[in-house]
Design a protein around this motif. Structure first.
Motif, PDB file in Angstrom:
ATOM      1  N   LEU A  38       2.343   0.035   1.128  1.00 61.47           N
ATOM      2  CA  LEU A  38       0.949  -0.383   1.022  1.00 61.47           C
ATOM      3  C   LEU A  38       0.036   0.773   1.409  1.00 61.47           C
ATOM      4  CD1 LEU A  38      -1.250  -2.608   0.739  1.00 61.47           C
ATOM      5  CD2 LEU A  38      -0.857  -3.138   3.150  1.00 61.47           C
ATOM      6  N   LEU A  39      -0.819   1.190   0.480  1.00 61.03           N
ATOM      7  CA  LEU A  39      -1.811   2.239   0.710  1.00 61.03           C
ATOM      8  C   LEU A  39      -1.216   3.450   1.439  1.00 61.03           C
ATOM      9  CD1 LEU A  39      -4.874   0.032   1.746  1.00 61.03           C
ATOM     10  CD2 LEU A  39      -4.493   1.152  -0.471  1.00 61.03           C
ATOM     11  N   PRO A  40      -0.184   4.068   0.884  1.00 60.49           N
ATOM     12  CA  PRO A  40       0.403   5.244   1.533  1.00 60.49           C
ATOM     13  C   PRO A  40      -0.617   6.366   1.675  1.00 60.49           C
ATOM     14  CG  PRO A  40       1.151   5.059  -0.749  1.00 60.49           C
ATOM     15  CD  PRO A  40       0.430   3.782  -0.432  1.00 60.49           C
ATOM     16  N   GLY A  41      -0.595   7.024   2.820  1.00 56.65           N
ATOM     17  CA  GLY A  41      -1.530   8.114   3.065  1.00 56.65           C
ATOM     18  C   GLY A  41      -2.875   7.679   3.620  1.00 56.65           C
ATOM     19  N   GLU A  55       2.169  -1.969   7.988  1.00 56.09           N
ATOM     20  CA  GLU A  55       3.358  -2.273   8.786  1.00 56.09           C
ATOM     21  C   GLU A  55       3.793  -3.729   8.596  1.00 56.09           C
ATOM     22  OE1 GLU A  55       6.629  -2.027  11.283  1.00 56.09           O
ATOM     23  OE2 GLU A  55       5.492  -0.523  10.149  1.00 56.09           O
ATOM     24  N   HIS A  56       2.839  -4.638   8.502  1.00 54.71           N
ATOM     25  CA  HIS A  56       3.187  -6.036   8.229  1.00 54.71           C
ATOM     26  C   HIS A  56       3.936  -6.143   6.899  1.00 54.71           C
ATOM     27  CE1 HIS A  56      -0.219  -7.786  10.973  1.00 54.71           C
ATOM     28  NE2 HIS A  56       0.813  -7.334  11.654  1.00 54.71           N
ATOM     29  N   TRP A  57       3.431  -5.454   5.882  1.00 50.92           N
ATOM     30  CA  TRP A  57       4.067  -5.491   4.566  1.00 50.92           C
ATOM     31  C   TRP A  57       5.442  -4.815   4.611  1.00 50.92           C
ATOM     32  CZ3 TRP A  57       5.257  -7.543   0.331  1.00 50.92           C
ATOM     33  CH2 TRP A  57       5.769  -6.812  -0.742  1.00 50.92           C
ATOM     34  N   ARG A  58       5.562  -3.716   5.326  1.00 53.87           N
ATOM     35  CA  ARG A  58       6.845  -3.013   5.400  1.00 53.87           C
ATOM     36  C   ARG A  58       7.923  -3.918   5.979  1.00 53.87           C
ATOM     37  NH1 ARG A  58      10.194   0.391   8.481  1.00 53.87           N
ATOM     38  NH2 ARG A  58       9.163  -0.304  10.390  1.00 53.87           N
ATOM     39  N   VAL A  96      -4.790  -9.220  -6.980  1.00 52.67           N
ATOM     40  CA  VAL A  96      -4.348  -8.127  -6.104  1.00 52.67           C
ATOM     41  C   VAL A  96      -2.828  -8.093  -6.121  1.00 52.67           C
ATOM     42  CG1 VAL A  96      -4.408  -7.167  -3.766  1.00 52.67           C
ATOM     43  CG2 VAL A  96      -6.396  -8.414  -4.658  1.00 52.67           C
ATOM     44  N   ASP A  97      -2.254  -6.941  -6.452  1.00 56.71           N
ATOM     45  CA  ASP A  97      -0.793  -6.857  -6.586  1.00 56.71           C
ATOM     46  C   ASP A  97      -0.055  -7.237  -5.311  1.00 56.71           C
ATOM     47  OD1 ASP A  97      -1.492  -4.569  -5.141  1.00 56.71           O
ATOM     48  OD2 ASP A  97      -0.245  -3.212  -6.320  1.00 56.71           O
ATOM     49  N   LEU A  98      -0.609  -6.904  -4.149  1.00 54.11           N
ATOM     50  CA  LEU A  98       0.053  -7.194  -2.881  1.00 54.11           C
ATOM     51  C   LEU A  98       0.396  -8.666  -2.753  1.00 54.11           C
ATOM     52  CD1 LEU A  98       0.951  -6.516   0.040  1.00 54.11           C
ATOM     53  CD2 LEU A  98      -1.437  -6.872   0.726  1.00 54.11           C
ATOM     54  N   TYR A  99      -0.489  -9.545  -3.218  1.00 54.71           N
ATOM     55  CA  TYR A  99      -0.304 -10.964  -2.978  1.00 54.71           C
ATOM     56  C   TYR A  99       0.752 -11.564  -3.899  1.00 54.71           C
ATOM     57  CZ  TYR A  99      -3.874 -10.448   0.392  1.00 54.71           C
ATOM     58  OH  TYR A  99      -4.545 -10.026   1.500  1.00 54.71           O
TER      59      TYR A  99
END
Length: 261
Positions: free
Chosen positions: A145-148, A159-162, A109-112
């Motif tokens: 993260l997952l815009p929209g 929001e945590h990622w932002r 997963v790219d986020l991690y």
């Protein structure tokens, strides 16, 4: 466990091709960097499980989170339908049991990867020189993260990622300044400002990058644009800390509006 669930579970085996779920900048399921078609309803399921990464998620939590307004029976029915709509390669992204759902072991997963990078940048004891900072580092920290997506669980994680990436981008700008890589510093600070134009610490990073590069006019222009926007949108003024960054420039500016070199 239904026959459909048993069939799904039997197909949730390791794939020989690298499989990746992208959550940053939008949802994608990729195999060998080629997008895999996923039904709209099943994208939410994959994204929710991907956000839990290696954890096993109880079916009750999945169903209740994805369909919070439905009855328990309807939510479970919707979950079974979302699982059954996953076909072919997309099925292999999940391991499913009678009680839990989890991401298949070989799926990344790219986020991690990006979250790990951000945390290492913010670790005061970490060896930053091992990170090989470059333009790609800025890109890894620049996407939402997952815009929209407006599900409560998606908005909370976004929001945590932002917040994490804003702090990391500001730290990255500082690292670039220390390394005298000023283009990288400006790029990282710009990415932070773009993510939150009213955030003063990001604006300060950008001003410092311009000053370190020897561009006082750009530093002063950015400060004045920020001050105007802050006043127009919030009725506030920049703090004294930000004023101090450009105080000398403001004092030395001739009447035509350009700071002296």
């Amino acid at each position: 466990m239904s026959a459909a669930d048993l069939a799904f579970s039997s197909l949730a085996v390791k794939t020989k091709s690298p499989m990746r779920i992208a959550l940053l900048g939008g949802f994608d399921l990729m195999v060998d960097d080629v997008p895999v078609a996923v039904p709209v309803g099943s994208k939410r399921l994959l994204a929710f499980i991907a956000l839990n990464y290696r954890a096993s998620v109880p079916r009750s939590l999945v169903a209740g989170s994805l369909w919070p307004d439905a009855s328990e029976h309807s939510a479970y029915t919707n979950l079974r339908a979302a699982l059954s709509r996953l076909r072919g390669t997309a099925r292999k992204a999940l391991d499913v049991s009678s009680a839990e759902v989890r991401l298949a072991r070989d799926v990344t997963v790219d986020l991690y990867h990006s979250r790990s990078l951000a945390q290492r940048l913010l670790d005061p004891g970490g060896p930053v020189e091992d990170l090989r900072l470059n333009a790609a580092t800025v890109d890894q920290l620049s996407a939402d993260l997952l815009p929209g997506w407006y599900d409560d669980w998606a908005l909370l994680e976004a929001e945590h990622w932002r917040q994490l990436r804003l702090h990391a981008l500001e730290a990255l700008a500082g690292e670039f300044i220390d390394a005298k890589e000023f283009a990288g510093a400006v790029s990282a600070a710009h990415a932070a400002v773009q993510a939150d134009p009213l955030r003063e610490s990001s604006q300060a990073s950008l001003i410092r990058a311009h000053l370190a590069e020897g561009n006082p006019s750009e530093a002063l222009s950015d400060f004045e644009r920020y001050a105007q926007r802050l006043r127009d949108e919030l009725g506030l003024r920049p703090t004294q800390r930000l004023h101090r960054l450009v105080a000398e420039l403001q004092r030395s500016r001739p009447r035509n509006g350009s700071p002296r070199s």
